[in-house]
Scaffold this motif. Structure first.
Motif, PDB file in Angstrom:
ATOM      1  N   VAL A 186       0.838  -1.208   0.000  1.00  0.00           N
ATOM      2  CA  VAL A 186       0.000   0.000   0.000  1.00  0.00           C
ATOM      3  C   VAL A 186       0.869   1.253   0.000  1.00  0.00           C
ATOM      4  O   VAL A 186       0.526   2.278  -0.603  1.00  0.00           O
ATOM      5  N   CYS A 187       2.021   1.170   0.658  1.00  0.00           N
ATOM      6  CA  CYS A 187       2.918   2.326   0.780  1.00  0.00           C
ATOM      7  C   CYS A 187       3.748   2.582  -0.477  1.00  0.00           C
ATOM      8  O   CYS A 187       4.432   3.609  -0.567  1.00  0.00           O
ATOM      9  N   LEU A 188       3.700   1.659  -1.449  1.00  0.00           N
ATOM     10  CA  LEU A 188       4.469   1.857  -2.679  1.00  0.00           C
ATOM     11  C   LEU A 188       3.889   3.001  -3.493  1.00  0.00           C
ATOM     12  O   LEU A 188       2.695   3.300  -3.418  1.00  0.00           O
ATOM     13  N   SER A 189       4.729   3.626  -4.297  1.00  0.00           N
ATOM     14  CA  SER A 189       4.297   4.786  -5.088  1.00  0.00           C
ATOM     15  C   SER A 189       3.664   4.399  -6.421  1.00  0.00           C
ATOM     16  O   SER A 189       3.250   5.265  -7.182  1.00  0.00           O
ATOM     17  N   VAL A 190       3.595   3.100  -6.708  1.00  0.00           N
ATOM     18  CA  VAL A 190       2.997   2.646  -7.968  1.00  0.00           C
ATOM     19  C   VAL A 190       1.481   2.531  -7.777  1.00  0.00           C
ATOM     20  O   VAL A 190       1.021   1.676  -7.009  1.00  0.00           O
ATOM     21  N   PRO A 191       0.691   3.380  -8.439  1.00  0.00           N
ATOM     22  CA  PRO A 191      -0.762   3.403  -8.211  1.00  0.00           C
ATOM     23  C   PRO A 191      -1.444   2.054  -8.424  1.00  0.00           C
ATOM     24  O   PRO A 191      -2.311   1.672  -7.637  1.00  0.00           O
ATOM     25  N   GLY A 192      -1.063   1.335  -9.491  1.00  0.00           N
ATOM     26  CA  GLY A 192      -1.702   0.058  -9.780  1.00  0.00           C
ATOM     27  C   GLY A 192      -1.510  -0.944  -8.664  1.00  0.00           C
ATOM     28  O   GLY A 192      -2.469  -1.614  -8.233  1.00  0.00           O
ATOM     29  N   VAL A 193      -0.281  -1.042  -8.159  1.00  0.00           N
ATOM     30  CA  VAL A 193       0.018  -1.969  -7.060  1.00  0.00           C
ATOM     31  C   VAL A 193      -0.691  -1.523  -5.784  1.00  0.00           C
ATOM     32  O   VAL A 193      -1.255  -2.341  -5.044  1.00  0.00           O
ATOM     33  N   ARG A 194      -0.661  -0.229  -5.527  1.00  0.00           N
ATOM     34  CA  ARG A 194      -1.287   0.301  -4.313  1.00  0.00           C
ATOM     35  C   ARG A 194      -2.788   0.026  -4.292  1.00  0.00           C
ATOM     36  O   ARG A 194      -3.349  -0.358  -3.255  1.00  0.00           O
ATOM     37  N   ASN A 195      -3.462   0.207  -5.425  1.00  0.00           N
ATOM     38  CA  ASN A 195      -4.905  -0.023  -5.479  1.00  0.00           C
ATOM     39  C   ASN A 195      -5.260  -1.483  -5.247  1.00  0.00           C
ATOM     40  O   ASN A 195      -6.236  -1.796  -4.549  1.00  0.00           O
ATOM     41  N   VAL A 196      -4.469  -2.397  -5.814  1.00  0.00           N
ATOM     42  CA  VAL A 196      -4.703  -3.826  -5.591  1.00  0.00           C
ATOM     43  C   VAL A 196      -4.485  -4.164  -4.122  1.00  0.00           C
ATOM     44  O   VAL A 196      -5.268  -4.896  -3.509  1.00  0.00           O
ATOM     45  N   ALA A 197      -3.402  -3.608  -3.550  1.00  0.00           N
ATOM     46  CA  ALA A 197      -3.092  -3.878  -2.143  1.00  0.00           C
ATOM     47  C   ALA A 197      -4.201  -3.374  -1.225  1.00  0.00           C
ATOM     48  O   ALA A 197      -4.562  -4.042  -0.250  1.00  0.00           O
ATOM     49  N   LEU A 198      -4.766  -2.206  -1.535  1.00  0.00           N
ATOM     50  CA  LEU A 198      -5.867  -1.667  -0.726  1.00  0.00           C
ATOM     51  C   LEU A 198      -7.093  -2.574  -0.801  1.00  0.00           C
ATOM     52  O   LEU A 198      -7.759  -2.822   0.210  1.00  0.00           O
ATOM     53  N   ALA A 199      -7.387  -3.072  -2.007  1.00  0.00           N
ATOM     54  CA  ALA A 199      -8.530  -3.968  -2.175  1.00  0.00           C
ATOM     55  C   ALA A 199      -8.297  -5.288  -1.438  1.00  0.00           C
ATOM     56  O   ALA A 199      -9.217  -5.833  -0.818  1.00  0.00           O
ATOM     57  N   VAL A 200      -7.062  -5.806  -1.499  1.00  0.00           N
ATOM     58  CA  VAL A 200      -6.725  -7.034  -0.762  1.00  0.00           C
ATOM     59  C   VAL A 200      -6.836  -6.788   0.734  1.00  0.00           C
ATOM     60  O   VAL A 200      -7.316  -7.645   1.488  1.00  0.00           O
TER      61      VAL A 200
END
Length: 337
Positions: free
Chosen positions: A292-306
């Motif tokens: 979630v703390c990563l600056s990559v929006p795509g990864v962050r959004n998936v992590a938030l949903a997980v």
């Protein structure tokens, strides 16, 4: 210390299954709020469902053009390039969705697989003509800012990608989850867990609905990659059910369930599992927070949903599953009579 904590969990006096009505109030309220949110302002749809534009910019690492040279392997050059692009896009009031390094071939400049950066962004307008004008204006600004006036092929055309219908995505997701659940049901039939199929279906449905509700309420960006979070929620939900069922079977074999009602058995099993499950969930949540703390929006959004999927399954497996199991068993007992 951990042993003492585990003992406290097991010796807890909570009547979880009997107080099911109190524990289900929270999820029901969240689902109702989510329904209102979806009906009024919809999900926070990402670029996959709202359309997006993209452009490639040659960074002149090969020094084929007489202007500034950027080497994306160098942190300073990458930051300088990113800052320049952000300034250009901000001046056009356009929101950048993502950056990525890529390659570009410009035979006119003797550039083959040259270093480049691709920027994906969201247009302000939804009208195709206005989008075209925005993209043409943006390309002109990029060419001017990078001093590519005599080398305008160093900036690709700005291409617009039409939005994908979210309804088809929902249908495909529903079909995939249904197929997965069907496989689980077949497995349960083979293992002679026929009486617990109803519990499994309700638990999976509750976990998925609660996860989707939290995604809507928390305004997490919904793209194709949200399917990863829903799949993870489905798998965790199924595993939680099987862990509960197998633990209850083992307790029955050792005589722990003798003389207890189904509600008492359900409470005993969930308390036995709760400490180790909480540790596993805490570790999983901490690992997810890293992404979630990563600056990559795509990864962050998936992590938030997980993350919301983990929170949903953690809650429901502790406070809703025991009652579902006990109710299923009680209904089966009445049917047998």
């Amino acid at each position: 210390m951990l042993k003492n904590l585990e003992k406290k969990f097991k010796d807890s006096k909570l009547n979880i299954s009997k107080n099911f009505i109190y524990y289900i109030i929270g999820p029901i309220i969240l689902m109702l709020i989510a329904l209102i949110v979806v009906c009024t302002i919809n999900f926070n749809l990402g670029s996959d469902f709202s359309g997006f534009s993209s452009v490639k910019i040659y960074v002149n690492n090969e020094e084929k053009i007489e202007t500034t040279i950027y080497d994306l392997d160098k942190k300073e050059d990458y930051k300088s390039l990113k800052d320049k692009l952000e300034t250009i896009f901000d001046s056009s009031n356009l929101k950048i969705i993502s950056y990525r390094t890529t390659t570009i071939t410009i035979s006119d400049y003797d550039v083959y697989d040259g270093q480049a950066v691709e920027v994906v962004f969201k247009n302000n307008s939804k009208d195709s003509q206005q989008i075209l004008l925005e993209n043409v204006d943006l390309r002109e600004k990029i060419v001017a800012e990078f001093d590519y006036n005599d080398f305008d092929l160093a900036v690709s055309s700005v291409d617009f990608t039409e939005a994908t219908s979210p309804y088809m995505f929902i249908v495909k997701m529903f079909a995939g989850i249904t197929l997965g659940l069907l496989c689980v049901i077949i497995y349960m039939l083979l293992r002679k867990y026929r009486s617990l199929i109803f519990m499994m279906i309700l638990q999976v449905a509750l976990d998925l609905l609660l996860t989707v509700s939290l995604i809507s309420i928390c305004r997490i960006v919904v793209n194709f990659n949200v399917a990863v979070a829903l799949l993870a929620t489905f798998i965790i939900s199924v595993l939680n059910c099987f862990i509960f069922i197998n633990r209850q079977k083992n307790d029955a074999k050792t005589g722990k369930c003798d003389g207890l009602t189904n509600n008492q058995i359900a409470d005993m099993v969930v308390k036995e599992l709760s400490f180790k499950k909480m540790l596993a969930y805490i570790l999983a949540i901490l690992a997810t927070l890293v992404f979630v703390c990563l600056s990559v929006p795509g990864v962050r959004n998936v992590a938030l949903a997980v993350l919301v999927g983990l929170l949903a399954t953690m809650y429901s497996s502790h406070f809703n599953m025991p009652a579902l199991w006990a109710t299923t068993k009680n209904l089966r007992k009445k049917k047998d009579k």
